[in-house]
Write a protein that holds these residues in place. Structure first.
Motif: not given
Length: 537
Positions: A297-315
């Protein structure tokens, strides 16, 4: 005895069998706060036949209740009946349970007290276990560093002994082992012996403890204890609890074996056909599944945060390296994050943390601080932290920091690269690694032998401008970003949008027609959104 009394007795026996059956069936689902009050007494009370058959002074090897990840269970008694309320069952471990689990579970038996350590390093002369990139003296220095990392621990004696058969139960030959035993017993202040090997077999650990009369540690148990002392977050504590399960299983096997030798034998619980050992193994398995489920479950939350970062195009740039090579110090120097507090000790960082910084072009990038690596670290320990290292798998770039002043810097590099390969890091990332030589200020007359290497001193902030430029070039290369000059209408939201979704480097006013030439670094996806939103051809 009349029929009425027989009937009453039969009902009583049936009820007891029913209650005890329900009790045992749901034994793994009682709350730690309930279970911890009874632990061994509970098992002994529901197993009177077992208790009577045990020898005097032989304890039933029941794992401490607080080491088991148990879901909520409650008895409700009314008219001699028991009911389970499904609404009281918990789907995940809450903060209180994690803390209870974490504080009580110390499977290595190290405890919280200080220790005076006798270090033994087996120097393997030949074979697959011989270390060719280091020396026994340097390995001993690292072992001393591990012990000194722990508060109030000290090294009172150390010895390097040659061995031809490290797989032997006692590691050394008969003569060396006898010499070592006499030396340990002649040092009364010793409270534990640290054998500097990756992992001792449970039988070897037991044999050595009986021979030396003190606690025996290997690298696995010592590093795990260092992790335990440095753990702060929920995820780190769960990962450590997961890594401790193999030690719990080993201790359980040893205790059962010891019980059998004393005449205890296998004990079946009532008519279930399940021994006490099998029951405890099952409880450990359930606990392991519960921890893995929570980590997922924590991994899924981490995945969501990564998706938000990717959406912002932050390398995203992962900073990796051997433990205590200066990763956190470098990230603090690159980002100016005052919240980072680097420590000159092994495994000061256990949690992946993300810190924003800017490159010379004003491009915002995210630096990921990761756990350090160590030679001869069991894969089971690394696997427990694989969920944390997922952020590395999804990064755009890796910076490999090396402590170039360390005498084992070459060996450390090989260990880090081997771990990355074992973690199945994507080939694109392995090809994008920027190697950084840190602590060059500690080497007089340092000169980089490889033009691809970037020499720096993170502590004194030397060479950081060159490193930032190299990072920027690599980010543009490996993320598909491109530098463009766009003609922007200043009386529209175009410029504001570019500032938000891309990296604006320069704005040149071209006249009175409310337009400007804007130089940007932008990803293909963002450029596509820009064209679609503002209908740019």
């Amino acid at each position: 005895m009349n029929l009425n009394k027989i009937s009453i007795l039969s009902k009583h026996v049936f009820l007891c069998k029913h209650v005890l059956g329900r009790w045992y069936t749901n034994f793994a689902r009682c709350k730690p706060s309930i279970f911890c009050q009874c632990s061994s007494k509970l098992v002994a009370s529901i197993l009177p036949c077992t208790r009577q058959r045990l020898k005097t002074g032989v304890a039933v090897p029941v794992l401490p209740a607080r080491t088991l990840s148990l879901t909520a269970f409650m008895f409700k008694s009314k008219n001699h009946s028991t009911e389970i309320n499904p609404e009281e069952e918990e789907d995940e471990i809450d903060e209180a349970e994690i803390e209870e689990l974490f504080q009580q579970q110390i499977p290595t038996g190290i405890g919280k007290e200080d220790h005076r350590i006798f270090i033994v390093h087996p120097d393997v002369k030949w074979g697959s276990r011989k270390q060719y990139l280091t020396t026994a003296a340097l390995q001993m220095d690292e072992a001393v560093g591990l012990v000194n990392t722990l508060h109030k621990w000290s090294v009172v004696e150390k010895i390097i002994l040659s061995t031809k058969t490290p797989e032997n139960k006692r590691i050394f030959g008969k003569g060396n082992f006898q010499t070592l035993t006499e030396k340990i017993r002649a040092t009364p202040e010793v409270t534990a012996v640290f054998v500097n090997v990756e992992r001792l077999l449970p039988s070897s650990e037991k044999d050595l403890q009986e021979a030396w009369g003190v606690k025996v540690l290997d690298r696995y148990s010592l590093v795990l204890h260092i992790f335990r002392c440095n753990a702060r977050t929920k995820e780190a504590k769960l990962q450590i609890s997961l890594a401790e399960i193999p030690l719990l299983r080993s201790r359980l096997r040893n205790e059962i074996a010891n019980l059998d030798q004393q005449g205890g034998g296998s004990r079946y619980i009532m008519g279930s056909g399940e021994t006490l050992y099998e029951m405890q193994q099952r409880l450990l398995k359930e606990r392991e599944l519960k921890i893995r489920s929570t980590l997922e479950r924590l991994r899924k939350k981490r995945h969501l945060l990564r998706s938000l970062r990717k959406h912002k195009d932050f390398p995203t740039i992962s900073v990796m390296g051997y433990t205590n090579c200066g990763k956190t110090t470098l990230i603090k120097a690159l980002t100016g994050d005052a919240g980072l507090q680097p420590k000159d000790q092994l495994f000061a960082t256990l949690d992946v943390t993300v810190h924003a910084g800017q490159l010379p072009s004003h491009m915002t990038v995210l630096f990921v601080d990761t756990i350090g690596f160590l030679s001869q670290l069991p894969h089971q320990l690394i696997d427990s932290f694989s969920a944390t290292l997922e952020d590395v798998m999804h990064s755009d770039l890796i910076i490999h920091v090396r402590d170039i002043s360390h005498p084992e810097t070459v060996n450390q590099k090989v260990n880090v690269l081997n771990v990355l390969k074992n973690l199945q890091i994507p080939e694109r990332l392995l090809n994008s690694i920027i190697e950084v030589h840190n602590k060059i200020d500690l080497i007089e007359g340092y000169e980089a032998s490889d033009p691809e290497v970037t020499p720096i001193s993170a502590l004194k902030q030397h060479g950081l401008d060159v490193l930032k430029e190299k990072i920027e070039e690599a980010v543009v290369k490996y993320t598909g970003k491109q530098t463009m000059t766009l003609k922007v209408q200043l009386n529209t939201p175009q410029l504001a949008w570019l500032y938000k979704e891309a990296t604006v480097q320069a704005v040149d006013d071209v006249g009175d027609d409310c337009t400007a030439n804007v130089k940007v670094i932008i990803s293909q996806a963002a450029y596509g959104r820009y064209r679609k939103r503002f209908q740019v051809t």
